[in-house]
Design a protein around this motif. Structure first.
Motif, mmCIF file in Angstrom:
data_model
loop_
_atom_site.group_PDB
_atom_site.id
_atom_site.type_symbol
_atom_site.label_atom_id
_atom_site.label_comp_id
_atom_site.label_asym_id
_atom_site.label_seq_id
_atom_site.Cartn_x
_atom_site.Cartn_y
_atom_site.Cartn_z
ATOM 1 N N LEU A 125 62.899 -13.702 103.395
ATOM 2 C CA LEU A 125 63.814 -12.651 103.849
ATOM 3 C C LEU A 125 63.226 -11.265 103.602
ATOM 4 C CD1 LEU A 125 67.225 -14.082 102.551
ATOM 5 C CD2 LEU A 125 66.614 -13.719 104.945
ATOM 6 N N PRO A 147 67.465 -10.937 108.745
ATOM 7 C CA PRO A 147 66.871 -10.918 107.390
ATOM 8 C C PRO A 147 67.703 -10.156 106.372
ATOM 9 C CG PRO A 147 65.206 -10.474 109.067
ATOM 10 C CD PRO A 147 66.531 -10.429 109.759
ATOM 11 N N ILE A 170 66.031 -16.899 108.359
ATOM 12 C CA ILE A 170 64.557 -16.784 108.341
ATOM 13 C C ILE A 170 63.907 -17.552 109.487
ATOM 14 C CG2 ILE A 170 64.496 -16.429 105.850
ATOM 15 C CD1 ILE A 170 63.469 -19.316 105.559
#
Length: 482
Positions: free
Chosen positions: A397, A374, A357
């Motif tokens: 995410l 992600p 992230i």
């Protein structure tokens, strides 16, 4: 490091030349049985010890919430506290430099070192300097940066890349380290064994000579205190303290999010960090310094405050919580994806869930590597459960997945789905067709990345709409019409 190069298009964080996107890199890593064995042993051991250390505190939940609130408050008033820090450091005899990106930060550090006339510096472990590719940038100026953290030293001797935030050489076992020392460390004794004490002694002798001759040191920072101008580094080996006290000039590179408003906040973070990272009740070495003190320690202190995209991340309502991170690495040790793929697969100085992230937000999500990060998670939520500052990594995410560039097949499917969902008649037709094709569903192998690892849930014989109409007549239609 011969295999690490700086991408000319990346001014914030270097990307590794030739690095594939996460799925391909992870696929290759998973095939390495020795890597998986080393990772499983190391992360499993750390995970169990951390759980025991955290369980000792009845007020862990309250500490965690306090850490979250302090970090959120600091980010909210970041400009105010940064100006306060600058004033206090300057008042104490230090010099503050502001760097907007990696290029500026590297140029500042290189210039400061050149002004001393030195061509060799010692370094204490610093994620910020890895983020900006400082070692490679200094090498372009003819300056050698010598890592002094034991794990970082191992990685540097191997011309390798760190694969863990806390234990950068976690992917190597003792036998590999012994062979490395024997071949790449001139002072290593003959007949060196792979016993931890012997390996540590060889590294100690090698580093001691460097500490005693170094005139310049470069460090990172775990925390900076705004209302006193104090910088802190916490570590386990004591090598950092040698770097922070022996050289004449100390240059600290610190991300602007490492700030805390006051020294009282350390009460929270000096409990959260060691238990979450090394499973210790407190760090063996906690070094703190405020500017310079005549006749004691470095007589020249420079603090480089690194933005490098952090103000952009702070403006993100969901993604900004990544800036709470205190680099404990607890999320890595519980992540089933990291435990099998290892840190190199993430193509970033920040591996694991936090890297998935943080890196796409700092570098932007434009490249294939960053667009894939992600998705480098099962969204099991274990990372959120152990995070000492309650970063909801799964939430970020999912937020970033929505921003990631879509491939043509995915774009097409989404457009068709949007077209169908805009019309009740088209939706009903789609449901009818899906119901009739239900017998084919178990045999679908598309998309491969999804279908190869999951079973498609059984499709019911009829849709909810059809069931309602069959059991309630057309009352639903009349209600919709009213």
């Amino acid at each position: 490091m011969s295999d690490i190069a700086k991408d000319a298009t990346a001014s914030r964080m270097p990307t590794y030349v030739g690095m594939p996107a996460f799925p391909k890199a992870a696929h290759e890593a998973v095939a390495d049985t020795r890597l998986r064995r080393n990772l499983a042993h190391a992360t499993g051991t750390i995970r169990e010890r951390r759980a025991a250390a955290v369980a000792e505190l009845d007020d862990w939940a309250e500490l965690r919430d306090a850490g979250k609130r302090i970090k959120d408050h600091t980010l909210e008033y970041l400009g105010h506290y940064l100006r306060m820090l600058e004033g206090k450091v300057t008042e104490a005899g230090g010099v503050v430099h502001w760097a907007r990106d990696a290029e500026e930060a590297n140029a500042i550090v290189a210039r400061l070192i050149k002004e001393t006339g030195e061509t060799e510096v010692v370094k204490v472990k610093s994620m910020a300097t890895q983020e900006i590719g400082l070692n490679e940038a200094l090498a372009e100026h003819g300056i050698t940066a010598l890592e002094t953290d034991l794990a970082e030293l191992i990685v540097q001797l191997a011309d390798d890349r760190p694969s863990h935030i806390l234990v950068p050489a976690i992917h190597k076992n003792r036998a590999e380290i012994r062979d490395l020392f024997s071949h790449r460390m001139p002072s290593a004794p003959e007949g060196l064994t792979d016993e931890p004490a012997d390996l540590a002694e060889a590294a100690r002798r090698h580093l001691r000579a460097k500490f005693l001759s170094a005139k310049v040191a470069v460090s990172g920072a775990n925390f900076a205190i705004a209302d006193t101008g104090t910088i802190l580094v916490v570590e386990s080996e004591g090598n950092g303290r040698m770097c922070l006290t022996l050289p004449e000039t100390l240059i600290t590179v610190m991300g602007i999010e490492k700030l805390l408003p006051s020294a009282r906040d350390l009460e929270v973070f000096l409990q959260l960090l060691p238990r979450s990272s090394t499973a210790e009740r407190m760090n063996p070495y906690t070094s703190a310094w405020t500017g310079v003190t005549p006749g004691d320690g470095p007589q020249n202190f420079h603090l480089v405050l690194l933005d490098n995209g952090r103000t952009d991340v702070r403006d993100e309502e969901v993604g900004r919580q990544a800036l709470r991170c205190i680099r404990c690495s607890a999320c890595l040790n519980v992540c089933p994806v990291y435990a099998r793929a290892g840190g190199h697969a993430y193509g970033s100085p920040y591996p694991g869930p936090i890297g998935a992230i943080l890196s796409p937000q700092i570098r932007g999500i434009g490249s294939k590597v960053d667009a894939s990060l992600p998705f480098a998670s099962s969204l099991c939520g274990a990372c959120y459960e152990v995070c000492p500052v309650a970063i909801d990594i799964p939430e970020v995410l999912v937020h970033l997945r929505a921003k990631a560039a879509k491939k043509l097949p995915e774009k097409t499917v989404m457009k068709v789905a949007a077209w169908g969902l805009r019309s009740p008649a088209r939706l009903a037709l789609g449901q009818t067709l899906a119901g009739r094709a239900r017998s084919l569903a178990p045999h679908l192998r598309f998309p491969r990345a999804w279908a190869d690892t999951r079973d498609l849930p059984p499709i019911p014989k009829e849709s909810f709409r059809a069931w309602w109409k069959r059991t309630h007549g057309d009352s639903a239609d009349r209600k919709d019409a009213s």
